[in-house]
Design an enzyme around this catalytic site. Structure first.
Site, mmCIF file in Angstrom:
data_model
loop_
_atom_site.group_PDB
_atom_site.id
_atom_site.type_symbol
_atom_site.label_atom_id
_atom_site.label_comp_id
_atom_site.label_asym_id
_atom_site.label_seq_id
_atom_site.Cartn_x
_atom_site.Cartn_y
_atom_site.Cartn_z
ATOM 1 N N ASN A 94 1.038 -1.121 -0.095
ATOM 2 C CA ASN A 94 -0.228 -0.020 -0.152
ATOM 3 C C ASN A 94 0.826 1.270 0.130
ATOM 4 O O ASN A 94 0.589 2.261 -0.723
ATOM 5 C CB ASN A 94 -1.171 -0.061 1.200
ATOM 6 C CG ASN A 94 -2.231 -0.794 0.936
ATOM 7 O OD1 ASN A 94 -2.443 -1.223 -0.324
ATOM 8 N ND2 ASN A 94 -3.258 -0.855 1.870
ATOM 9 N N GLY A 144 -4.148 13.283 -10.371
ATOM 10 C CA GLY A 144 -5.670 13.808 -9.845
ATOM 11 C C GLY A 144 -5.491 14.502 -8.615
ATOM 12 O O GLY A 144 -4.525 15.219 -8.182
ATOM 13 N N CYS A 169 -8.000 2.997 3.556
ATOM 14 C CA CYS A 169 -6.739 2.005 3.562
ATOM 15 C C CYS A 169 -5.315 2.855 3.222
ATOM 16 O O CYS A 169 -4.676 3.031 4.312
ATOM 17 C CB CYS A 169 -6.606 0.978 2.218
ATOM 18 S SG CYS A 169 -7.944 -0.214 2.747
HETATM 19 P P1 NAD Z 1 -15.152 -1.934 7.483
HETATM 20 O O1 NAD Z 1 -15.183 -0.841 8.563
HETATM 21 O O2 NAD Z 1 -16.152 -1.791 6.230
HETATM 22 O O3 NAD Z 1 -15.579 -3.170 8.125
HETATM 23 C C1 NAD Z 1 -15.219 -3.594 9.552
HETATM 24 C C2 NAD Z 1 -16.554 -4.492 9.954
HETATM 25 O O4 NAD Z 1 -16.165 -5.016 11.333
HETATM 26 C C3 NAD Z 1 -17.883 -3.432 10.357
HETATM 27 O O5 NAD Z 1 -18.933 -4.066 9.816
HETATM 28 C C4 NAD Z 1 -17.906 -3.498 12.020
HETATM 29 O O6 NAD Z 1 -19.065 -3.468 12.501
HETATM 30 C C5 NAD Z 1 -17.395 -4.851 12.288
HETATM 31 N N1 NAD Z 1 -16.625 -4.712 13.423
HETATM 32 C C6 NAD Z 1 -15.982 -4.146 14.285
HETATM 33 N N2 NAD Z 1 -15.626 -4.463 15.631
HETATM 34 C C7 NAD Z 1 -16.388 -5.889 15.432
HETATM 35 C C8 NAD Z 1 -16.395 -6.809 16.637
HETATM 36 N N3 NAD Z 1 -15.727 -6.600 17.928
HETATM 37 N N4 NAD Z 1 -17.134 -8.028 16.204
HETATM 38 C C9 NAD Z 1 -17.719 -8.060 15.102
HETATM 39 N N5 NAD Z 1 -17.479 -7.062 14.074
HETATM 40 C C10 NAD Z 1 -16.926 -6.011 14.457
HETATM 41 O O7 NAD Z 1 -13.565 -2.186 7.151
HETATM 42 P P2 NAD Z 1 -12.954 -2.665 5.767
HETATM 43 O O8 NAD Z 1 -13.044 -1.825 4.831
HETATM 44 O O9 NAD Z 1 -13.690 -4.032 5.361
HETATM 45 O O10 NAD Z 1 -11.698 -3.067 6.381
HETATM 46 C C11 NAD Z 1 -11.265 -4.099 7.196
HETATM 47 C C12 NAD Z 1 -9.872 -4.401 7.143
HETATM 48 O O11 NAD Z 1 -9.443 -4.937 6.034
HETATM 49 C C13 NAD Z 1 -8.977 -3.175 7.603
HETATM 50 O O12 NAD Z 1 -7.880 -3.577 8.479
HETATM 51 C C14 NAD Z 1 -8.725 -2.775 6.359
HETATM 52 O O13 NAD Z 1 -7.404 -1.913 6.468
HETATM 53 C C15 NAD Z 1 -8.372 -3.941 5.592
HETATM 54 N N6 NAD Z 1 -8.627 -3.751 4.162
HETATM 55 C C16 NAD Z 1 -9.432 -2.867 3.537
HETATM 56 C C17 NAD Z 1 -9.483 -2.884 2.085
HETATM 57 C C18 NAD Z 1 -10.644 -2.093 1.590
HETATM 58 O O14 NAD Z 1 -10.438 -1.894 0.379
HETATM 59 N N7 NAD Z 1 -11.745 -1.662 2.567
HETATM 60 C C19 NAD Z 1 -8.600 -3.476 1.516
HETATM 61 C C20 NAD Z 1 -7.904 -4.360 2.060
HETATM 62 C C21 NAD Z 1 -7.661 -4.676 3.062
#
Ligand code: NAD
Length: 469
Positions: A227, A272, A279
């Site tokens: 990243n 851009g 992220c």
């Molecule tokens: P998000 O905020 O969309 O989803 C996280 C989910 O976890 C939420 O629905 C939240 O309610 C739930 N949650 C939080 N605490 C909880 C608990 N104690 N018990 C049960 N559920 C719980 O986040 P995301 O975008 O899906 O990202 C998740 C991880 O993946 C992060 O570490 C992020 O950096 C990584 N990531 C994200 C992407 C992306 O494009 N969004 C890509 C690669 C990696």
């Protein structure tokens, strides 16, 4: 295989739906009961291509949703953790949700289970998870811990998951690696892609996917360094775009020239208003903090972040130069999401730019194909911003139109119709969605990224000479 995924956000939900798609039984767990109820009703809750198809295909059959972590993890041999890891005030990733989920898993697990960290985490997190599981394991269960970072991009998350460039398996034991290899087998041997009902393979996919087995520490670092590198590519090309503007070069020509070198490649060389999303900004801060903790002063990352911030200020400066004063000006804004193809507005550069313009006294009419509902909550209800249903509605009576997100549908707009709505035919394009030729032909004053205003004037002269001839 029976799999549990804790966290049903952009990553967890897509992962669970795709694991069901490749033949496993998946239960998706979240502590947001409203979200789980919506998913149980079959609602996609996020804007992602193909996700509704997968939910329809597997929901209630191989894919279930629950708020009960205990029920979800008890029967699963593999438990993915995909909860958020937002930045803390100091820049470190806040891994407290991850910790509390692991404590719960240790309390409710049955038999031997593999805990797989999908969240993006700082180097060393897997070691901590092992300790937390051990400390809270009252029942004497055996846990294995692995890191399987996720590289999907919002907007193309389903195809990224099913046809990835690589699957990184950060496993410190042979059993963990064998279990994850077996889980991903339909992607690694190409059998999923060959199926009649498979989600269509994107043009650029390399089949079958390749597994890279590493230590968990290396896997954590691969994700953070990837990243950081991608963000660096964006800031690099934005810096070059700024030089193009001063030096009468055209960034799009320069990108073609640089990107055709296979050592560099043209992807992610898109000038851009900078990167955003949930992220890159947080992962850069976290990588910076981790490096410092490990004794290395990774100052290059500071510069990547500085250029990114500066890019938004430069864009507002372009709007000011186009309109002279900003107070009371009516602006049409196309795009609220942090990038095209998603409804995610977290750390969206578009939102940051709009906030600055509102602060300067502008009135804004904004349109986004998918992100309006989420964007609404980012502004004070009394702010001078209206959310409208189409780009043409946004353009009505506008002093200028700004492009802040690169949605494909913007490039296909009817430029004559757009121009007819506006008070002044001025477009400031923060994503180079349009071409200078087509904008000049449609009679717009067009200010884009990485091209000097002198060059744009030249396009206008050519067009008016052609029209006169
Ligand atoms: P998000 O905020 O969309 O989803 C996280 C989910 O976890 C939420 O629905 C939240 O309610 C739930 N949650 C939080 N605490 C909880 C608990 N104690 N018990 C049960 N559920 C719980 O986040 P995301 O975008 O899906 O990202 C998740 C991880 O993946 C992060 O570490 C992020 O950096 C990584 N990531 C994200 C992407 C992306 O494009 N969004 C890509 C690669 C990696």
């Amino acid at each position: 295989m029976q799999v549990a995924v804790v966290g049903s956000g952009y990553v967890g939900l897509v992962a669970a739906a795709c694991l069901a798609e490749i033949g496993h039984s998946a239960v998706c767990i979240d502590n947001d009961s409203e979200k789980i109820r919506a998913l149980q009703r079959g609602e996609a809750v996020i804007h992602e291509e193909y996700l509704p198809v997968l939910l329809e295909r597997h929901g209630g059959r191989r894919l279930h949703f629950t708020t009960s972590l205990a029920d979800g993890v008890r029967s699963s041999s593999i438990i993915f953790v995909a909860v958020g890891t937002p930045p803390s005030e100091t820049g470190d990733a806040d891994v407290s949700s991850l910790e509390s989920v692991c404590v719960e898993i240790a309390r409710h697990a049955e038999g031997s289970q593999l805990i797989v960290v999908k969240s993006t985490v700082p180097a060393g997190t897997n070691q901590w998870i092992r300790r937390v599981l051990h400390r809270n394991n009252g029942n004497g269960h055996r846990f294995d811990v692995a890191s399987n970072p996720e590289f999907l991009r919002e907007g193309t998350a389903v195809t990224d998951f099913l046809y990835p460039d690589r699957i990184v398996l950060g496993c410190d034991t042979e059993t963990g690696a064998a279990l994850l290899n077996e889980l991903y087998r339909p992607l690694l041997d190409g059998s999923y892609a060959a199926g009649d009902e498979a989600v269509p393979v994107p043009d650029c996919a390399v089949l079958p996917a390749r597994a890279i087995v590493t230590s968990s520490a290396s896997a954590e670092l691969i994700k953070q360094a990837s990243n950081a590198y991608l963000a660096m590519k964006i800031s690099f090309i934005n810096a070059v775009a700024n030089i193009c503007e001063a030096g009468d070069a055209d960034i799009e020509e320069v990108v073609e020239g640089i990107g055709s070198d296979r050592r560099i490649g043209s992807r992610f060389l898109k000038p851009g208003i900078g990167y955003g999303g949930s992220c890159f900004p947080k992962d850069l801060l976290s990588f910076r903090a981790v490096s410092r903790e490990l004794g290395y002063d990774f100052r290059m990352l500071d510069e990547v972040m500085r250029i990114n911030e500066d890019q938004r200020r430069r864009f507002v400066g372009k709007v000011r130069r186009a309109l002279w004063t900003l107070k009371g000006k009516r602006l049409a804004v196309l795009g609220l999401a942090f990038k095209g193809g998603t409804d995610d507005v977290r750390e969206s550069p578009a939102i940051a730019v709009i906030r600055s313009l509102l602060h300067e006294g502008c009135e804004i009419a904004a349109y986004d194909p998918a992100a309006t509902a989420r964007a609404r909550t980012a502004f004070d209800p009394k702010a001078a911003i209206r959310f409208v249903e189409s780009a043409y509605d946004a353009a009505q009576g506008a002093d200028a139109l700004l492009v802040l997100t690169e949605w494909e549908e913007f490039a296909a707009l009817d430029l004559q119709r757009l121009r007819a709505q506006m008070r002044h035919a001025i477009v400031v394009d923060g994503r180079n969605v349009f071409s200078p030729e087509s904008m000049a032909k449609a009679g717009f004053q067009y200010i884009s990224t990485g091209r000097s205003e002198k060059m744009q004037d030249a396009h206008n002269v050519i067009q008016s000479t052609d029209a006169a001839a």
